[in-house]
Motif scaffolding. Structure first.
Motif, PDB file in Angstrom:
ATOM      1  N   PRO A 263      37.442  40.141  38.324  1.00  0.00           N
ATOM      2  CA  PRO A 263      38.536  40.105  39.312  1.00  0.00           C
ATOM      3  C   PRO A 263      39.756  39.095  38.729  1.00  0.00           C
ATOM      4  CG  PRO A 263      36.490  40.165  40.652  1.00  0.00           C
ATOM      5  CD  PRO A 263      36.204  39.841  39.167  1.00  0.00           C
ATOM      6  N   SER A 264      39.435  37.796  38.767  1.00  0.00           N
ATOM      7  CA  SER A 264      40.178  36.877  38.363  1.00  0.00           C
ATOM      8  C   SER A 264      40.978  37.104  37.083  1.00  0.00           C
ATOM      9  CB  SER A 264      39.336  35.508  38.188  1.00  0.00           C
ATOM     10  OG  SER A 264      38.741  34.983  39.373  1.00  0.00           O
ATOM     11  N   LEU A 265      40.118  37.626  36.067  1.00  0.00           N
ATOM     12  CA  LEU A 265      40.601  38.163  34.672  1.00  0.00           C
ATOM     13  C   LEU A 265      41.966  39.117  34.725  1.00  0.00           C
ATOM     14  CD1 LEU A 265      37.653  37.822  32.338  1.00  0.00           C
ATOM     15  CD2 LEU A 265      39.313  36.113  32.808  1.00  0.00           C
ATOM     16  N   VAL A 266      41.734  40.024  35.878  1.00  0.00           N
ATOM     17  CA  VAL A 266      42.438  41.121  35.837  1.00  0.00           C
ATOM     18  C   VAL A 266      43.806  40.485  36.522  1.00  0.00           C
ATOM     19  CG1 VAL A 266      42.978  43.044  37.314  1.00  0.00           C
ATOM     20  CG2 VAL A 266      40.929  43.013  36.460  1.00  0.00           C
ATOM     21  N   ALA A 267      43.570  39.613  37.464  1.00  0.00           N
ATOM     22  CA  ALA A 267      44.681  38.796  38.157  1.00  0.00           C
ATOM     23  C   ALA A 267      45.623  38.120  37.166  1.00  0.00           C
ATOM     24  CB  ALA A 267      44.152  38.142  39.403  1.00  0.00           C
ATOM     25  N   ILE A 268      45.017  37.367  36.295  1.00  0.00           N
ATOM     26  CA  ILE A 268      45.697  36.473  35.385  1.00  0.00           C
ATOM     27  C   ILE A 268      46.243  37.431  34.539  1.00  0.00           C
ATOM     28  CG2 ILE A 268      45.367  34.890  33.829  1.00  0.00           C
ATOM     29  CD1 ILE A 268      45.577  33.668  36.462  1.00  0.00           C
ATOM     30  N   GLY A 269      45.638  38.317  34.009  1.00  0.00           N
ATOM     31  CA  GLY A 269      46.256  39.191  32.997  1.00  0.00           C
ATOM     32  C   GLY A 269      47.497  39.667  33.281  1.00  0.00           C
ATOM     33  N   THR A 270      47.420  40.218  34.652  1.00  0.00           N
ATOM     34  CA  THR A 270      48.743  40.769  35.529  1.00  0.00           C
ATOM     35  C   THR A 270      49.674  39.853  35.441  1.00  0.00           C
ATOM     36  OG1 THR A 270      46.879  42.342  36.550  1.00  0.00           O
ATOM     37  CG2 THR A 270      49.416  42.454  37.271  1.00  0.00           C
ATOM     38  N   TYR A 271      49.418  38.795  36.087  1.00  0.00           N
ATOM     39  CA  TYR A 271      50.248  37.751  36.313  1.00  0.00           C
ATOM     40  C   TYR A 271      50.993  37.558  34.944  1.00  0.00           C
ATOM     41  CZ  TYR A 271      51.813  32.806  35.753  1.00  0.00           C
ATOM     42  OH  TYR A 271      52.560  31.608  35.682  1.00  0.00           O
ATOM     43  N   ALA A 272      50.313  37.004  33.719  1.00  0.00           N
ATOM     44  CA  ALA A 272      51.056  36.886  32.474  1.00  0.00           C
ATOM     45  C   ALA A 272      51.920  37.843  31.980  1.00  0.00           C
ATOM     46  CB  ALA A 272      50.110  36.443  31.267  1.00  0.00           C
ATOM     47  N   LEU A 273      51.368  39.197  32.365  1.00  0.00           N
ATOM     48  CA  LEU A 273      51.914  40.324  31.683  1.00  0.00           C
ATOM     49  C   LEU A 273      53.350  40.406  32.622  1.00  0.00           C
ATOM     50  CD1 LEU A 273      50.188  43.718  31.123  1.00  0.00           C
ATOM     51  CD2 LEU A 273      52.389  43.794  32.280  1.00  0.00           C
ATOM     52  N   LEU A 274      53.205  40.270  33.868  1.00  0.00           N
ATOM     53  CA  LEU A 274      54.616  40.647  34.543  1.00  0.00           C
ATOM     54  C   LEU A 274      55.574  39.349  34.312  1.00  0.00           C
ATOM     55  CD1 LEU A 274      53.247  41.836  38.045  1.00  0.00           C
ATOM     56  CD2 LEU A 274      54.197  43.231  36.165  1.00  0.00           C
ATOM     57  N   LEU A 275      54.875  38.297  34.004  1.00  0.00           N
ATOM     58  CA  LEU A 275      56.005  37.015  33.656  1.00  0.00           C
ATOM     59  C   LEU A 275      56.705  37.340  32.498  1.00  0.00           C
ATOM     60  CD1 LEU A 275      56.047  34.182  34.901  1.00  0.00           C
ATOM     61  CD2 LEU A 275      54.806  33.383  32.742  1.00  0.00           C
ATOM     62  N   ALA A 276      56.073  38.084  31.526  1.00  0.00           N
ATOM     63  CA  ALA A 276      56.618  38.266  30.228  1.00  0.00           C
ATOM     64  C   ALA A 276      57.714  39.280  30.374  1.00  0.00           C
ATOM     65  CB  ALA A 276      55.673  38.647  29.049  1.00  0.00           C
TER      66      ALA A 276
ATOM     67  N   VAL B 125      45.492  39.574  45.107  1.00  0.00           N
ATOM     68  CA  VAL B 125      45.509  38.690  46.267  1.00  0.00           C
ATOM     69  C   VAL B 125      43.999  37.797  46.053  1.00  0.00           C
ATOM     70  CG1 VAL B 125      45.116  38.454  48.764  1.00  0.00           C
ATOM     71  CG2 VAL B 125      46.689  40.330  47.624  1.00  0.00           C
ATOM     72  N   GLY B 126      42.890  38.347  45.850  1.00  0.00           N
ATOM     73  CA  GLY B 126      41.695  37.989  45.798  1.00  0.00           C
ATOM     74  C   GLY B 126      41.635  36.932  44.508  1.00  0.00           C
ATOM     75  N   GLY B 127      42.009  37.233  43.511  1.00  0.00           N
ATOM     76  CA  GLY B 127      41.997  36.571  42.207  1.00  0.00           C
ATOM     77  C   GLY B 127      42.878  35.419  42.274  1.00  0.00           C
ATOM     78  N   LEU B 128      44.050  35.626  42.667  1.00  0.00           N
ATOM     79  CA  LEU B 128      44.927  34.412  42.458  1.00  0.00           C
ATOM     80  C   LEU B 128      44.703  33.221  43.520  1.00  0.00           C
ATOM     81  CD1 LEU B 128      48.666  36.015  41.680  1.00  0.00           C
ATOM     82  CD2 LEU B 128      46.821  34.717  39.992  1.00  0.00           C
ATOM     83  N   THR B 129      44.115  33.758  44.714  1.00  0.00           N
ATOM     84  CA  THR B 129      43.663  32.504  45.699  1.00  0.00           C
ATOM     85  C   THR B 129      42.610  32.156  45.475  1.00  0.00           C
ATOM     86  OG1 THR B 129      43.265  34.306  47.194  1.00  0.00           O
ATOM     87  CG2 THR B 129      45.408  33.563  47.378  1.00  0.00           C
ATOM     88  N   ALA B 130      41.451  32.759  44.582  1.00  0.00           N
ATOM     89  CA  ALA B 130      40.176  32.125  44.412  1.00  0.00           C
ATOM     90  C   ALA B 130      40.198  30.820  44.098  1.00  0.00           C
ATOM     91  CB  ALA B 130      39.525  33.069  43.313  1.00  0.00           C
TER      92      ALA B 130
END
Ligand code: ATP
Ligand code: MG
Lengths: 359, 280
Positions: free
Chosen positions: B197-210, B270-275
C-alpha cells in the motif's frame, strides 16, 4: 536431535552487561525451561542461541559444534516467537512452507511435511486461510507448525503462550508438551511463569539478573531450593519467609522470629545464634487442633475458599503467613488459632547470603 | 443523537459545497473552453450555443502549429513520469529497507540530511541543477529531468516509507532469517509484499510530481521533440493570439490521467501517505 551447551556466556549491550557468565548443558531430547523475572536475560540468552544476538563472550555449541559464528539459518534451529511473527501476506500453508521453499526442497517434500504438520496440529481446515482470519490459539499452532516442518535440531520458544487467555494457555501447555513427547526434539523454552516452567520442563534453569540461581528438575527446585530467590520464585502461593535467629537449646531447635515467636525446626544445620530466613510452604502448615505443644500462635485475617482448597492469610507475630488446607476449616477473620508446622518440610537459609543451610 | 448527526452533516455540507464549487470552477472553465468553437470561447456563457468536439479533433490530429508533436509530447510526459515513479520507488524502497530493517549504520543521518534539502525551495535549486546537468552533458536529454525529479521526490518518499517500515514488527525479519532468508529474499518475499500500500502511494506521488512538473522540465529540456506536454502548453502563450480553446483542450486532456490514477489508487493514497504520520 541434538544437545546444546552454553559455556561462560556473557552479553553486553553497549556498556551494560546483562548476562554474567552462564554455563549449562542441555541433553539430547530434553525439554529445558529458562525461567526468571522480567529483565533477567532469558530472551537474550535464547536469542544468542538462535543467532539473533551477538555473543559477547563464551561459546554456544549445538551437538558439540561451536556455533558462535554460524548464521541463524545454518544453525538448524526453529523459533516460535511471543507475537507468533506469522507472515501476514501468506496463507497458513505458505507460512509453514516458507522455510522449506527457501531451502529449495522439492514440491513433494514440502507438501508432505506441511500436511504432516497440519495433521499433528489439527490445522487441516485452515491451510488456505490467512493469519488474520485465525484465532490466537490457531495462530499459535501455525507458529509451531512453521517450526516443526523444518524438523530442526532444536526448538526455541520465547514466551509463546503469554498472548493467550488463561484457559487456552493451559490447553496449549499440554499440547506443546504432548508435541515434545511425540517428536522428542531438544527444546529450549523461555517463560516468566513458574507454573508453566514446573508443568512443562524436564529441567528448569532459574535465572536472576543475568545469572543462574539453580538448575534442576521441577520437583528438585520445589523440594530443595538452593537459595532464597529460588525458594520464593518457585511455587504458588509462594513460600512463607520469617526472619529470625537460629536457637538450639534443651527443648530442641527452633528459629526465634524477630517478634519473639518460636518456629520449630527439624534439621540440625546451622550454628546457634545465626541470623536466618525460615521458609515454610503454605501446604506444609496446618491448623493446630487445641493445645499442641509447639504450635505457633496466629490470628486469621482473610479466608479464601476455592472449593477444593482453602487459603488462609494469617498474622503471626509481625509476619503475614499464607497457609493452604484441603478441608473447609470453620474459621473466620479475627479468630485466634495455632499453626502447626511440619518440621521436616522447613527450609532454612542464611539471611546474609541467601544460601540454603546444609542439612 | 440522530438529530445532532444531521446538523453536524449539514454544517459540513455548508462548508463543503462552496469549497467544491470554488475548486470546480476553473475546471469547469477548462471544460467549457474545450467544447466551444473558437469564436465563442470568450462569450462568457455558462454553456456554449453550439458545443463541439472540434477542438479535440484538432488536437488529436495535430492540426495546429503548436500541436505538431502532441502525441510525442504526451508520450514524453508519460515516459518521464513513469520512469520517475519507478526509479524513485526503487531508490526509496531500498533506502527505507536498509535504514529501517537492516539498520545500516548512519542510515538515519543520511535520511535526515536528505530531508534537509527541503528547506531550500526547489526553485532555488533549479539553476544549480541546470549547471550540474550541464556538467554531466545531460542537458536536452530526458534523463536530466528524470534524475532531477528523482532527486526532488526521494527524500520525502524515503521518509514516508521508512515510517511505514518501522511499523512492521521486527520479529518478522528475525523469523525470516531463521527460516533461511537472505536479506534480498527478505526484501522480495516479505518486505515488499507487506509494504505494497505504501509503495503504491509513493509511486503515484512521484509519478504525479513528475507529470505536473513545469519549471525543471522547462529548464532542462528545450528541443520540442523532447519536451513534456506541460512545457508545450507553456509555449502556447508565446504567441500574441494564443489559441485558447486548444490550450484548454490540451490542458483538460493533460489533467485526465492524474485524476484517473488518483481515483484508482485513492484507497492507498490516503492510507499510504499518512501511514506513520500518526500512531494507529
Ligand atoms: N537490544 C537491547 N539493547 C539494550 N538492552 C537490552 C536489549 N535487549 C535487552 N536488553 C536488556 O537486557 C536485559 C535482559 O533482557 P531480556 O529481554 O533478555 O529479558 P527477559 O528475561 O526476556 O525479560 P522478559 O520476561 O520481560 O521478556 C534487560 O535489562 C533489557 O533491558
Ligand atoms: Mg523476554
Amino acid at each position: 536431535m541434538a544437545s546444546v551447551s552454553f559455556h561462560d556466556i556473557e552479553k553486553s549491550f553497549g556498556s551494560t552487561k546483562v548476562i554474567h557468565g552462564i554455563g549449562f548443558d542441555i541433553k539430547d531430547g530434553e525439554f529445558m525451561v529458562l525461567v526468571g523475572p522480567s529483565g533477567c536475560g532469558k530472551s537474550t540468552l535464547l536469542r544468542m542461541l538462535a543467532g539473533l544476538e551477538e555473543i559477547s563472550a563464551g561459546t554456544i555449541a549445538i551437538d558439540s559444534k561451536v556455533v558462535n559464528d554460524v548464521e541463524s539459518k545454518d544453525r538448524d534451529i526453529a523459533m516460535v516467537f511471543q507475537s507468533y511473527a506469522l507472515y501476514p501476506h501468506m496463507t497458513v500453508a505458505d507460512n509453514m512452507a516458507f522455510s522449506l521453499k527457501l531451502r529449495k526442497a522439492d514440491a513433494k517434500t514440502i507438501a508432505d511435511r506441511v500436511a504432516r504438520a497440519a495433521k499433528i496440529l489439527n490445522l487441516d481446515p485452515y491451510l488456505q486461510r490467512y493469519p488474520r482470519e485465525l484465532s490466537g490459539g490457531q495462530r499459535q499452532r501455525v507458529a509451531m507448525g512453521r517450526a516443526i516442518v523444518r524438523d530442526p535440531k532444536v526448538f526455541l520458544f520465547d514466551e509463546p503462550l503469554s498472548n493467550l487467555d488463561a484457559k487456552l494457555r493451559v490447553a496449549m501447555r499440554a499440547e506443546i508438551k504432548a508435541l515434545h513427547q511425540r517428536l522428542k526434539t531438544t527444546t529450549v523454552y523461555v517463560t516468566h511463569d513458574q507454573v508453566e516452567a514446573m508443568t512443562m520442563a524436564d529441567r528448569i534453569v532459574v535465572m536472576h539478573d543475568g545469572r543462574i540461581e539453580q538448575i534442576g528438575t521441577p520437583l528438585d527446585l520445589y523440594d530443595r531450593p538452593d537459595n532464597l530467590f529460588v525458594a520464593q520464585f518457585i511455587g504458588s502461593p509462594a513460600m512463607n519467609i520469617v526472619n529470625g535467629r537460629l536457637r538450639r537449646g534443651g527443648g530442641g531447635a527452633f528459629v526465634e522470629a524477630d517478634s519473639g515467636l518460636r518456629w520449630p525446626l527439624g534439621s540440625m544445620a546451622g550454628a546457634d545464634g545465626q541470623v536466618v530466613a525460615y521458609g515454610i510452604r503454605p501446604e506444609h502448615l496446618s491448623l493446630a487442633e487445641g493445645g499442641v505443644a509447639d504450635a505457633v500462635p496466629a490470628q486469621i485475617t482473610v479466608v479464601e475458599p476455592t472449593g477444593a482448597e482453602t487459603e488462609l492469610l494469617v498474622q503471626a507475630g509481625d509476619s503475614q503467613i499464607v497457609l493452604v488446607t484441603h478441608g473447609r476449616p470453620q474459621v473466620k477473620p479475627g479468630d485466634k488459632i495455632g499453626l502447626r508446622v511440619d518440621p521436616a518440610m522447613v527450609h532454612v537459609f542464611d539471611q546474609a547470603t541467601g544460601q540454603r543451610l546444609a542439612a | 443523537m440522530k438529530l445532532k448527526h444531521v446538523t453536524a452533516e449539514a454544517k459540513l455540507l455548508l462548508i463543503g459545497i462552496p469549497v467544491l464549487l470554488w475548486t470546480m470552477l476553473p475546471i469547469y472553465h477548462l471544460f467549457l473552453f474545450s467544447i466551444s468553437p473558437k469564436e465563442s470561447a470568450f462569450a462568457g456563457k455558462l454553456w456554449p450555443d453550439h458545443p463541439t468536439l472540434h477542438n479535440f479533433e484538432v488536437v488529436f490530429r495535430e492540426q495546429h502549429y503548436y500541436l505538431n508533436h502532441f502525441w510525442l509530447q504526451l508520450w514524453n510526459s508519460l515516459l518521464i513520469a513513469v520512469s520517475v515513479g519507478a526509479l524513485t520507488l526503487l531508490v526509496a524502497t531500498g533506502a527505507a529497507f536498509a535504514i529501517s530493517r537492516l539498520r545500516v549504520k548512519g542510515g538515519r543521518l543520511v535520511m535526515n540530511l536528505a530531508l534537509l534539502t527541503y528547506f531550500i525551495p526547489a526553485a532555488f535549486l533549479a539553476v544549480p541543477m541546470y549547471k550540474t546537468m550541464g556538467n554531466y552533458g545531460l542537458l536536452n536529454n530526458q534523463w536530466a529531468l528524470i534524475l532531477a525529479m528523482i532527486t526532488i521526490a526521494s527524500p520525502y518518499s524515503i521518509w514516508v516509507l521508512k515510517q511505514a517500515s518501522d511499523k512492521l514488527p521486527y520479529e518478522l525479519d528475525e523469523a525470516a532469517r531463521i527460516d533461511g532468508a537472505s536479506p534480498l529474499q527478505l526484501f522480495r518475499l516479505v518486505y515488499v509484499p507487506l509494504m505494497m500500500p505504501s509503495l503504491v502511494a509513493i509511486g503515484t506521488y512521484a509519478l504525479l510530481l513528475a507529470w505536473n512538473e513545469y519549471l525543471y522540465a522547462f529548464l532542462l529540456l528545450s528541443n520540442e521533440k523532447q519536451i513534456t506536454l506541460g512545457v508545450a502548453l507553456g509555449n502556447f502563450l508565446a504567441a500574441d493570439d494564443s489559441p485558447w480553446e486548444l490550450l484548454m483542450t490540451v490542458g483538460l486532456i493533460y489533467a485526465l490521467p492524474p485524476a484517473a490514477i488518483y481515483y484508482a489508487f485513492k484507497r492507498y493514497m490516503v492510507g499510504g501517505l499518512t501511514a506513520g504520520a500518526v500512531k494507529s
